[in-house]
Design a protein around this motif. Structure first.
Motif, PDB file in Angstrom:
ATOM      1  N   UNK A  24     -14.231  24.184  -6.449  1.00  0.00           N
ATOM      2  CA  UNK A  24     -15.015  24.547  -7.731  1.00  0.00           C
ATOM      3  C   UNK A  24     -14.962  25.950  -8.018  1.00  0.00           C
ATOM      4  N   UNK A  25     -14.147  27.015  -7.639  1.00  0.00           N
ATOM      5  CA  UNK A  25     -14.055  28.230  -7.939  1.00  0.00           C
ATOM      6  C   UNK A  25     -12.498  28.797  -7.898  1.00  0.00           C
ATOM      7  N   UNK A  26     -12.338  30.020  -8.331  1.00  0.00           N
ATOM      8  CA  UNK A  26     -10.954  30.464  -8.672  1.00  0.00           C
ATOM      9  C   UNK A  26     -10.700  31.591  -7.906  1.00  0.00           C
ATOM     10  N   UNK A  69     -10.484  49.348  -8.069  1.00  0.00           N
ATOM     11  CA  UNK A  69     -12.070  49.125  -7.923  1.00  0.00           C
ATOM     12  C   UNK A  69     -12.734  48.603  -9.595  1.00  0.00           C
ATOM     13  N   UNK A  70     -12.183  49.250 -10.374  1.00  0.00           N
ATOM     14  CA  UNK A  70     -12.646  48.933 -11.904  1.00  0.00           C
ATOM     15  C   UNK A  70     -12.182  47.436 -12.084  1.00  0.00           C
ATOM     16  N   UNK A  71     -10.835  47.231 -11.790  1.00  0.00           N
ATOM     17  CA  UNK A  71     -10.195  46.184 -12.083  1.00  0.00           C
ATOM     18  C   UNK A  71     -10.889  44.910 -11.425  1.00  0.00           C
ATOM     19  N   UNK A  72     -11.481  45.008 -10.191  1.00  0.00           N
ATOM     20  CA  UNK A  72     -12.159  44.075  -9.262  1.00  0.00           C
ATOM     21  C   UNK A  72     -13.538  43.819  -9.790  1.00  0.00           C
ATOM     22  N   UNK A  73     -14.331  44.811 -10.461  1.00  0.00           N
ATOM     23  CA  UNK A  73     -15.572  44.806 -11.061  1.00  0.00           C
ATOM     24  C   UNK A  73     -15.552  44.033 -12.142  1.00  0.00           C
ATOM     25  N   UNK A  74     -14.469  44.511 -13.083  1.00  0.00           N
ATOM     26  CA  UNK A  74     -14.329  43.502 -14.278  1.00  0.00           C
ATOM     27  C   UNK A  74     -14.038  42.101 -14.056  1.00  0.00           C
ATOM     28  N   UNK A  75     -13.059  41.925 -13.158  1.00  0.00           N
ATOM     29  CA  UNK A  75     -12.529  40.361 -12.794  1.00  0.00           C
ATOM     30  C   UNK A  75     -13.866  39.635 -12.068  1.00  0.00           C
ATOM     31  N   UNK A  76     -14.654  40.479 -11.402  1.00  0.00           N
ATOM     32  CA  UNK A  76     -15.904  39.548 -10.728  1.00  0.00           C
ATOM     33  C   UNK A  76     -16.845  39.052 -11.883  1.00  0.00           C
ATOM     34  N   UNK A  77     -16.880  39.641 -12.887  1.00  0.00           N
ATOM     35  CA  UNK A  77     -17.760  39.150 -14.067  1.00  0.00           C
ATOM     36  C   UNK A  77     -17.137  37.760 -14.542  1.00  0.00           C
ATOM     37  N   UNK A  78     -15.867  37.276 -14.380  1.00  0.00           N
ATOM     38  CA  UNK A  78     -15.228  36.383 -15.049  1.00  0.00           C
ATOM     39  C   UNK A  78     -15.820  35.180 -14.448  1.00  0.00           C
ATOM     40  N   UNK A  79     -16.603  34.140 -15.178  1.00  0.00           N
ATOM     41  CA  UNK A  79     -17.133  32.998 -14.705  1.00  0.00           C
ATOM     42  C   UNK A  79     -16.209  32.083 -13.733  1.00  0.00           C
ATOM     43  N   UNK A  80     -16.860  31.836 -12.493  1.00  0.00           N
ATOM     44  CA  UNK A  80     -16.413  31.085 -11.631  1.00  0.00           C
ATOM     45  C   UNK A  80     -15.366  31.591 -10.609  1.00  0.00           C
ATOM     46  N   UNK A  81     -15.241  32.996 -10.770  1.00  0.00           N
ATOM     47  CA  UNK A  81     -14.227  33.651  -9.901  1.00  0.00           C
ATOM     48  C   UNK A  81     -14.771  34.080  -8.822  1.00  0.00           C
TER      49      UNK A  81
END
Length: 378
Positions: free
Chosen positions: A339-341, A357-369
């Motif tokens: 149920x996750x990506x 670090x910046x990319x990881x922080x932005x992608x962590x905000x993507x729903x269900x990642x």
């Protein structure tokens, strides 16, 4: 391992066996009916009409075997083997119908004693001749059915065996009637014959009906198949193994769990190995569909409602643009698990720690990642 036969080879064997049976039945039916009239035996006449009905069912077998031997087509992608199943139902109905007719005739004579017949010794000889012919046809047909694994031939062999048993009962009833001069023993023998014939017919109908509603293969064979699949390299577990019979064939659907991060091509290779092993191990299996799972989808959270690749790439692109980095869609691998990506990105150039670090922080905000991992080839 038994020798495999093509549909054409199976049809030729069925055709030969059925034609031999038709000739024997034609001769025997004539001898029983005419001899029964001359020998004054209702049981023998009933057995003769039973044999005559076999001629009709023999033609049903021939027609069904010919149609079932056709290759799959657009309208019948799984082949035409179900025709054999339907033909087996017809055999059962024919047997049952003949049984009812014989029983009603015998009961009518019992209720009207003046119509009872007193058999002569000729009836005994004809009954013994019938046993010899029918038992011979049973063994001949059964051997051929087992040789080519034809359920239709095996059913017809059972038909011959029922005929042989009925002829035994006729012989007993006729002999007793002649020895003790009791006409109604002959009629009782006819009713006993009808009862056995009806039982055989009902069994054929029931067995075929179970097949038409996609009854599973024998449980011990399914369990053995599951163990075979579980032992194949790359298979972590097996679940949702389903089988269904179609005439002489078995159709299989199975889910196999593999390591969640292997490539699509490796997963496909494992599936091909499973199909090859099952086809080699079980001649009856004509088709197998293997569903590859990265996890046990009976217990894991569903992933069907998660964002698709296009949506995820769009959101990743925004994150990369904010740090002046670019990537190719082929650089991104998505894993849909529990149920996750999980996101994997492999870049041609080495990003700075701050960019990562910046990319990881932005992608962590993507729903269900659940996670994101960035690597590089340099």
């Amino acid at each position: 391992m038994k020798q495999s036969y093509t549909k054409e080879q199976r049809y030729r064997v069925t055709q030969k066996v059925t034609l031999v049976g038709s000739i024997v039945n034609l001769i025997l039916a004539f001898a029983q009916i005419v001899g029964g009239l001359l020998a004054q035996s209702q049981a023998l006449i009933a057995d003769g009409f039973h044999t005559l009905s076999d001629l009709v069912t023999d033609f049903v077998v021939l027609i069904a075997a010919k149609m079932a031997s056709k290759d799959p087509d657009d309208d019948h992608p799984y082949g035409h083997e179900r025709i054999e199943t339907i033909a087996t139902v017809v055999l059962g109905l024919a047997l049952s119908g003949v049984a009812v007719g014989i029983a009603l005739s015998a009961i009518q004579r019992l209720l009207n004693p003046e119509t009872l017949m007193q058999p002569s010794q000729l009836a005994i000889l004809l009954a013994l001749f019938g046993i010899l012919c029918k038992e011979g046809l049973y063994h001949y047909t059964l051997r051929a059915g087992e040789k080519v694994n034809s359920r239709l031939l095996k059913a017809n062999a059972l038909h011959h065996r029922s005929d042989a048993i009925s002829s035994v009962i006729v012989a007993i009833g006729v002999t007793a009637s002649v020895v003790f001069s009791i006409p109604w023993l002959d009629a009782l023998a006819a009713i006993a014959v009808a009862t056995l014939i009806f039982y055989m017919g009902a069994k054929l109908i029931l067995d075929s009906a179970m097949e038409l509603v996609d009854t599973a293969w024998d449980s011990d064979k399914v369990e053995a198949m599951q163990n075979t699949i579980a032992g194949i390299t790359g298979v972590q577990s097996v679940h949702m193994l389903r089988t269904r019979k179609m005439s002489n064939n078995v159709l299989v659907d199975v889910h196999i769990q593999v390591a969640p991060h292997i490539s699509v091509s490796e997963g496909h290779h494992i599936a091909e190995t499973v199909m090859t092993e099952i086809h080699q191990e079980y001649d009856e299996v004509s088709d197998i569909v293997v569903h590859i799972d990265p996890e046990d989808d009976e217990t894991a959270a569903p992933s069907k409602d998660l964002a698709d690749r296009t949506s995820i790439l769009s959101q990743i692109t925004t994150a990369f643009a904010s740090v002046d980095l670019t990537f190719l869609p082929s650089d991104v691998t998505l894993h849909y698990l529990d149920g996750k990506i999980e996101i994997e990105i492999n870049l041609d150039q080495k990003p700075s720690s701050e960019q990562v670090s910046n990319i990881t922080k932005s992608c962590d905000k993507i729903t269900d990642v659940r996670s994101i991992r960035i690597s590089h080839t340099q």
